[in-house]
Design a protein around this motif. Structure first.
Motif, PDB file in Angstrom:
ATOM      1  N   UNK A 153       0.945  -1.035  -0.001  1.00 49.68           N
ATOM      2  CA  UNK A 153       0.056   0.011  -0.040  1.00 49.68           C
ATOM      3  C   UNK A 153       0.997   1.257   0.002  1.00 49.68           C
ATOM      4  N   UNK A 154       1.985   1.345   0.902  1.00 48.99           N
ATOM      5  CA  UNK A 154       2.820   2.587   0.713  1.00 48.99           C
ATOM      6  C   UNK A 154       3.562   2.459  -0.435  1.00 48.99           C
ATOM      7  N   UNK A 155       3.838   1.435  -1.122  1.00 50.42           N
ATOM      8  CA  UNK A 155       4.726   1.582  -2.374  1.00 50.42           C
ATOM      9  C   UNK A 155       3.546   1.878  -3.544  1.00 50.42           C
ATOM     10  N   UNK A 156       2.619   1.632  -3.414  1.00 51.40           N
ATOM     11  CA  UNK A 156       1.341   2.023  -4.454  1.00 51.40           C
ATOM     12  C   UNK A 156       1.166   3.627  -4.239  1.00 51.40           C
ATOM     13  N   UNK A 157       1.142   4.181  -3.131  1.00 50.76           N
ATOM     14  CA  UNK A 157       1.166   5.596  -2.810  1.00 50.76           C
ATOM     15  C   UNK A 157       2.070   6.305  -3.287  1.00 50.76           C
ATOM     16  N   UNK A 158       3.447   5.733  -2.935  1.00 47.97           N
ATOM     17  CA  UNK A 158       4.695   6.362  -3.402  1.00 47.97           C
ATOM     18  C   UNK A 158       4.713   6.826  -4.887  1.00 47.97           C
ATOM     19  N   UNK A 159       4.179   5.346  -5.634  1.00 47.45           N
ATOM     20  CA  UNK A 159       4.182   5.504  -7.022  1.00 47.45           C
ATOM     21  C   UNK A 159       3.141   6.437  -7.635  1.00 47.45           C
ATOM     22  N   UNK A 160       2.089   6.344  -6.998  1.00 46.93           N
ATOM     23  CA  UNK A 160       0.895   7.372  -7.552  1.00 46.93           C
ATOM     24  C   UNK A 160       1.314   8.799  -7.465  1.00 46.93           C
ATOM     25  N   UNK A 161       2.206   9.204  -6.516  1.00 44.40           N
ATOM     26  CA  UNK A 161       2.642  10.339  -6.269  1.00 44.40           C
ATOM     27  C   UNK A 161       3.689  11.070  -7.118  1.00 44.40           C
ATOM     28  N   UNK A 162       4.483   9.984  -7.935  1.00 44.32           N
ATOM     29  CA  UNK A 162       5.266  10.205  -8.683  1.00 44.32           C
ATOM     30  C   UNK A 162       4.966  10.660 -10.090  1.00 44.32           C
ATOM     31  N   UNK A 163       5.251  11.772 -10.538  1.00 41.05           N
ATOM     32  CA  UNK A 163       5.037  12.363 -11.885  1.00 41.05           C
ATOM     33  C   UNK A 163       6.184  11.709 -12.915  1.00 41.05           C
ATOM     34  N   UNK A 164       5.795  11.666 -13.989  1.00 42.98           N
ATOM     35  CA  UNK A 164       6.584  11.302 -15.330  1.00 42.98           C
ATOM     36  C   UNK A 164       6.158  12.454 -16.268  1.00 42.98           C
ATOM     37  N   UNK A 165       7.142  13.258 -16.802  1.00 40.19           N
ATOM     38  CA  UNK A 165       6.841  14.079 -17.993  1.00 40.19           C
ATOM     39  C   UNK A 165       7.809  13.860 -19.100  1.00 40.19           C
ATOM     40  N   UNK A 166       7.359  14.220 -20.303  1.00 44.07           N
ATOM     41  CA  UNK A 166       8.304  13.999 -21.486  1.00 44.07           C
ATOM     42  C   UNK A 166       9.576  14.537 -21.355  1.00 44.07           C
ATOM     43  N   UNK A 167       9.651  15.752 -20.771  1.00 45.69           N
ATOM     44  CA  UNK A 167      10.983  16.159 -20.481  1.00 45.69           C
ATOM     45  C   UNK A 167      11.914  15.426 -19.687  1.00 45.69           C
ATOM     46  N   UNK A 168      11.278  14.453 -18.772  1.00 46.91           N
ATOM     47  CA  UNK A 168      12.313  13.806 -17.997  1.00 46.91           C
ATOM     48  C   UNK A 168      12.816  12.682 -18.814  1.00 46.91           C
ATOM     49  N   UNK A 169      12.439  12.072 -19.950  1.00 46.33           N
ATOM     50  CA  UNK A 169      12.852  11.137 -20.574  1.00 46.33           C
ATOM     51  C   UNK A 169      14.311  11.474 -21.315  1.00 46.33           C
ATOM     52  N   UNK A 170      14.389  12.571 -21.738  1.00 43.55           N
ATOM     53  CA  UNK A 170      15.529  12.859 -22.165  1.00 43.55           C
ATOM     54  C   UNK A 170      15.896  12.702 -23.893  1.00 43.55           C
ATOM     55  N   UNK A 171      15.001  12.677 -24.529  1.00 42.26           N
ATOM     56  CA  UNK A 171      14.958  12.716 -25.971  1.00 42.26           C
ATOM     57  C   UNK A 171      14.630  13.991 -26.525  1.00 42.26           C
ATOM     58  N   UNK A 172      14.267  14.948 -25.862  1.00 39.53           N
ATOM     59  CA  UNK A 172      13.914  16.063 -26.551  1.00 39.53           C
ATOM     60  C   UNK A 172      12.495  15.883 -27.257  1.00 39.53           C
ATOM     61  N   UNK A 173      11.500  15.119 -26.393  1.00 36.05           N
ATOM     62  CA  UNK A 173      10.413  14.794 -27.311  1.00 36.05           C
ATOM     63  C   UNK A 173       9.376  15.989 -27.655  1.00 36.05           C
ATOM     64  N   UNK A 174       9.387  17.152 -26.592  1.00 37.94           N
ATOM     65  CA  UNK A 174       8.395  18.169 -26.796  1.00 37.94           C
ATOM     66  C   UNK A 174       9.014  18.878 -28.078  1.00 37.94           C
ATOM     67  N   UNK A 175      10.533  19.125 -28.068  1.00 38.29           N
ATOM     68  CA  UNK A 175      10.839  19.874 -29.294  1.00 38.29           C
ATOM     69  C   UNK A 175      10.511  19.260 -30.560  1.00 38.29           C
ATOM     70  N   UNK A 176      10.889  17.774 -30.606  1.00 38.74           N
ATOM     71  CA  UNK A 176      10.528  17.136 -31.783  1.00 38.74           C
ATOM     72  C   UNK A 176       9.042  17.661 -32.217  1.00 38.74           C
ATOM     73  N   UNK A 177       8.274  17.249 -31.460  1.00 42.67           N
ATOM     74  CA  UNK A 177       6.695  17.203 -31.428  1.00 42.67           C
ATOM     75  C   UNK A 177       6.400  18.665 -32.156  1.00 42.67           C
ATOM     76  N   UNK A 178       6.858  19.794 -31.520  1.00 45.20           N
ATOM     77  CA  UNK A 178       6.783  21.325 -31.908  1.00 45.20           C
ATOM     78  C   UNK A 178       7.315  21.324 -33.422  1.00 45.20           C
TER      79      UNK A 178
END
Length: 609
Positions: free
Chosen positions: A399-424
Motif C-alpha cells: 500500500x505504501x509502495x502504491x501510494x509512493x508510485x501514485x505521487x510520482x510524476x513523469x513528464x516527456x521532458x524527464x525522458x531525455x530525448x527532447x520529445x517536446x521539441x520534436x513534436x513542436x
C-alpha cells in the motif's frame, strides 16, 4: 505421499478448506487441527503441514463432507475469534511452510542483520535509497564478482551460460560490470536506439495505439469493485476476493519450494523498485496485445524492464519510471508516451489490489518465461523468488509502495530525448504542408476560369477557321465561274491571237516560282484542247512532262508541281487559289476534279516566225 490440491475460503465465523483427493478411500481419512496448525491424511494423499494465518478452535461446530463425484473433501472449521479476517489465504506456498521456518531468520546470522529485520516491521518505508560514492579497489586485489538477481543475491551465473547470455540480457559481462557502469552503458544504448521518425510516426498516426488503449484487463474491473466496496468495514482488507486464481496457477504455487530471504535495507529497496519495473513491462505487454500471448511476449517484458535486461538496481521510483519510459520509446513496435502512462496507471491499480493481484501477474510472467527459451533463466534469477517473497510481505508495504508510485510524476521532458521539441517541429512542418495544400486548392479553383477562356479562344479560332473554310468555298465557286470566263476568253484569244503565251523555257529557269498541283483529268483537258495547233500541243506536252513531278496523295490523287515564272504583268492569275507553304519551297495549288485549265497561252505569230 502426494500433496493434494487445496484452497481456502472464509466467512466471518468459519474457515473452509477444500481438498481434492480423487481415487482416495473416503472411509479412511484423518484430520488434525489446533490453533494455527492443520493436517490431513487420506491414502495416498498427505497434507503434512498447513500453517494458517489465524487461530481456529474445536467447539463442536466443525463440519466435514465428501463429494464422490468431484472427489473433494470440504472441511469447515470455526474461528477462535469470530469476525477475524485471515489474510493471505491465497498464498499457498507460504501456507505450506513449516511453522518453525516461517521466520526469515537463518540458523546463523549477524546480530546487526537481525536488528534490521525487526526494524523492518515497524519503520516507515523510505523509497529513496541513500547514494554512496563509488570507491575504486586497491591495485593488486582480485576483481570482484558483482551481484545481480533478486535482492542482488546471485553472482557467477552467466559465466556458465555464455551461449544464452546475449539472448537474455543486453549487458555483455555482468559478473565483472559494476552497477554504475551498467547504468551508463544502458543509457548510451537507449540513446543510440531512439529513432525520432518512428516516434513521430506513432505520435501522429496513432489509430492502432488508441485502439489498444481501450482494452481493459482483469484488474480494471477488480479495482472498480474494490473502490465501490471500499467504504464497507468488513471488506476493507479483503481484496483477495476480487482476484481469482486458476487451477493451473494454484498448481504452480504448490510446486514452488518455500524459501526465506535475508535482505538488508538496501536490498529490500532494490527488490521493491524492481517489482515496479517488472510490473510496468508486464502491463505494457498485456495492453498492446490485448491480453493475448504471442512469441514476442517474452521479448517485450524483458526488453522493457531494465531490471531484467540490464540487471539494473534502481535508487528511486522516479528512476524506474524514467527508465521504463525511455525503453518504451526505443524498442517495441508501438512507441507512444500514452502507453507509458497507461502502464503506469495499471501498475498502481495492481499494487492497490494487494498481494494476490501482484502474485497473479508474477505467475503469468513466470509462465511466459517458462515457455520461452532461454528466457526461463530469468525465472531462476528473479521471478520465482518474487513469487515466493510476495506471499510473505506485509500488505501495508504494498500500500505504501502504491501510494509512493501514485505521487510520482513523469513528464516527456524527464525522458531525455527532447520529445517536446520534436513534436513542436513536426507540428510546424505539418502546418506548412497544410498551407501549401490550401494554396494548391485555390489555384485549382482558379484553373477552370482560365480553361473557359482557353475554350472561348478555341471556339473563336474554330469560328474563324469555319469562316475561312466558308470563304475558301466561296472562292472556289468564284474561281469556277471565273474558269468558265477564262475558257470563253481563251477561245477569243486564240481566234484573235493576241494573248501572250507562257514561255516554256521559263518553266525551268524562272526565279519567281509557283507550284501547281494538277490532277490527271485537268492535265488531259488542258493538253488536249482542240483549239490549239498540233505543233504547239506537242511542244507543250513535251515540256510539261519534263517539268511536272507526280506524287501520290493519301486520297489517291496524282499531283504535280510546275515552276512558272511570270514574264509579263498582264498574265492572268488566281492568288486566292494558292496556299503558302510554310517551308518556303513555293506555293501549292490544289486543283479540283472539274476542268480548270490554267495554261496561259501567248499568241505566236506563225507568219512572223
Amino acid at each position: 505421499m502426494i500433496t493434494p490440491a487445496f484452497e481456502l475460503t472464509q466467512d466471518p465465523d468459519f474457515l473452509t478448506i477444500i481438498i481434492k483427493v480423487p481415487y482416495a478411500r473416503a472411509s479412511e481419512f484423518d484430520v488434525y487441527f489446533e490453533g494455527e496448525d492443520f493436517k490431513f491424511y487420506a491414502k495416498p494423499y498427505f497434507l503434512r503441514q498447513l500453517t494458517l494465518p489465524g487461530r481456529i478452535v474445536e467447539d463442536g461446530r466443525e463440519k466435514a463432507s465428501y463429494n464422490t463425484d468431484k472427489g473433494t473433501f470440504t472441511i469447515q472449521l470455526p474461528k477462535e475469534i469470530p469476525g477475524q479476517y485471515f489474510e493471505g489465504l491465497d498464498m499457498l506456498t507460504s501456507l505450506l511452510a513449516p511453522k518453525k521456518s516461517r521466520s526469515a531468520k537463518p540458523l546463523v546470522e549477524e546480530i546487526a542483520a537481525s536488528a534490521e529485520l525487526s526494524e523492518e516491521e515497524e519503520e516507515e518505508f523510505d523509497w529513496e535509497i541513500e547514494q554512496t560514492p563509488y570507491k575504486e579497489s586497491a591495485e593488486g586485489t582480485l576483481p570482484l564478482q558483482y551481484r545481480y538477481g533478486f535482492g542482488n543475491l546471485r553472482s557467477g551465473v552467466f559465466q556458465q551460460l555464455q551461449d544464452e547470455l546475449s539472448d537474455v540480457i543486453d549487458i555483455k559481462d555482468p559478473d565483472q560490470t559494476p552497477v554504475d557502469e551498467r547504468r551508463r552503458k544502458r543509457l548510451a544504448a537507449e540513446a543510440a536506439k531512439f529513432e525520432p521518425d518512428h516516434y513521430l510516426a506513432d505520435f501522429f498516426e496513432d489509430e492502432a495505439i488508441q485502439h489498444v488503449l481501450k482494452y481493459k484487463p482483469w484488474w480494471v474491473d477488480a479495482h472498480k469493485k474494490m473502490i465501490a466496496l471500499q467504504g464497507e468495514s468488513h471488506r476493507e482488507h479483503d481484496t483477495h476476493t476480487f482476484v481469482v486464481f486458476s487451477e493451473e496457477e494454484r498448481e504452480q504455487l504448490r510446486k514452488f519450494t518455500n524459501k526465506s530471504y535475508l535482505l538488508d535495507k538496501r536490498s529490500r529497496h532494490h527488490v521493491y523498485l524492481g517489482l515496479i519495473d517488472i510490473l510496468l513491462a508486464y502491463c505494457y505487454e498485456i495492453c498492446v496485445n490485448e491480453g493475448d500471448k504471442n512469441v514476442e511476449s517474452s521479448w517485450n517484458i524483458r526488453k522493457l524492464s531494465a531490471t531484467l535486461c540490464w540487471l539494473e538496481s534502481f535508487a528511486s521510483v522516479h528512476d524506474v519510471l524514467v527508465s521504463f519510459g525511455r525503453r518504451v520509446l526505443c524498442y517495441p513496435l508501438h512507441r507512444h508516451f500514452g502507453l507509458v502512462t497507461r502502464a503506469f496507471n495499471d501498475t498502481v491499480m495492481i499494487l492497490q489490489l494487494g498481494k494476490a493481484a501482484v502474485l497473479k501477474c508474477l505467475l503469468d510472467i513466470h509462465k511466459i518465461f517458462m515457455e520461452s527459451d532461454p528466457a526461463y533463466i530469468l525465472n531462476d534469477l528473479f521471478i520465482t523468488d518474487y513469487c515466493i517473497w510476495i506471499q510473505k510481505i506485509k500488505s501495508k508495504k504494498l500500500a505504501a509502495l502504491s501510494e509512493s508510485l501514485q505521487k510520482t510524476t513523469l513528464a516527456k521532458s524527464h525522458i531525455g530525448f527532447e520529445l517536446e521539441e520534436l513534436e513542436a517541429a513536426a507540428v510546424l512542418v505539418q502546418e506548412e504542408e497544410s498551407m501549401l495544400k490550401a494554396a494548391g486548392t485555390v489555384s485549382k479553383q482558379q484553373l477552370p476560369s482560365s480553361e473557359s477562356e482557353t475554350s472561348d479562344s478555341e471556339e473563336s479560332s474554330g469560328t474563324s477557321s469555319s469562316e475561312t473554310e466558308g470563304s475558301d468555298s466561296d472562292e472556289r465557286e468564284s474561281s469556277t465561274s471565273e474558269d468558265g470566263k477564262i475558257n470563253s476568253l481563251q477561245g477569243m484569244l486564240q481566234e484573235e491571237r493576241t494573248a501572250p503565251l507562257i514561255d516554256c523555257n521559263g518553266l525551268r529557269h524562272g526565279t519567281n516560282t509557283s507550284t501547281f498541283e494538277v490532277s490527271d483529268e485537268k492535265s488531259k483537258v488542258s493538253l488536249q484542247s482542240p483549239t490549239l495547233p498540233g505543233k504547239l500541243i506537242e511542244e507543250l506536252e513535251k515540256q510539261m512532262h519534263t517539268a511536272i513531278r507526280l506524287s501520290e496523295q493519301p486520297e489517291g490523287l496524282a499531283t504535280a508541281s510546275c515552276i512558272l515564272q511570270e514574264q509579263e504583268e498582264n498574265c492572268v492569275s488566281e492568288p486566292d487559289r494558292f496556299s503558302k507553304d510554310t517551308t518556303g519551297k513555293g506555293n501549292f495549288l490544289e486543283v479540283s476534279s472539274e476542268t480548270n485549265p490554267l495554261l496561259f497561252l501567248r499568241s505566236i505569230n506563225e507568219d512572223e516566225d
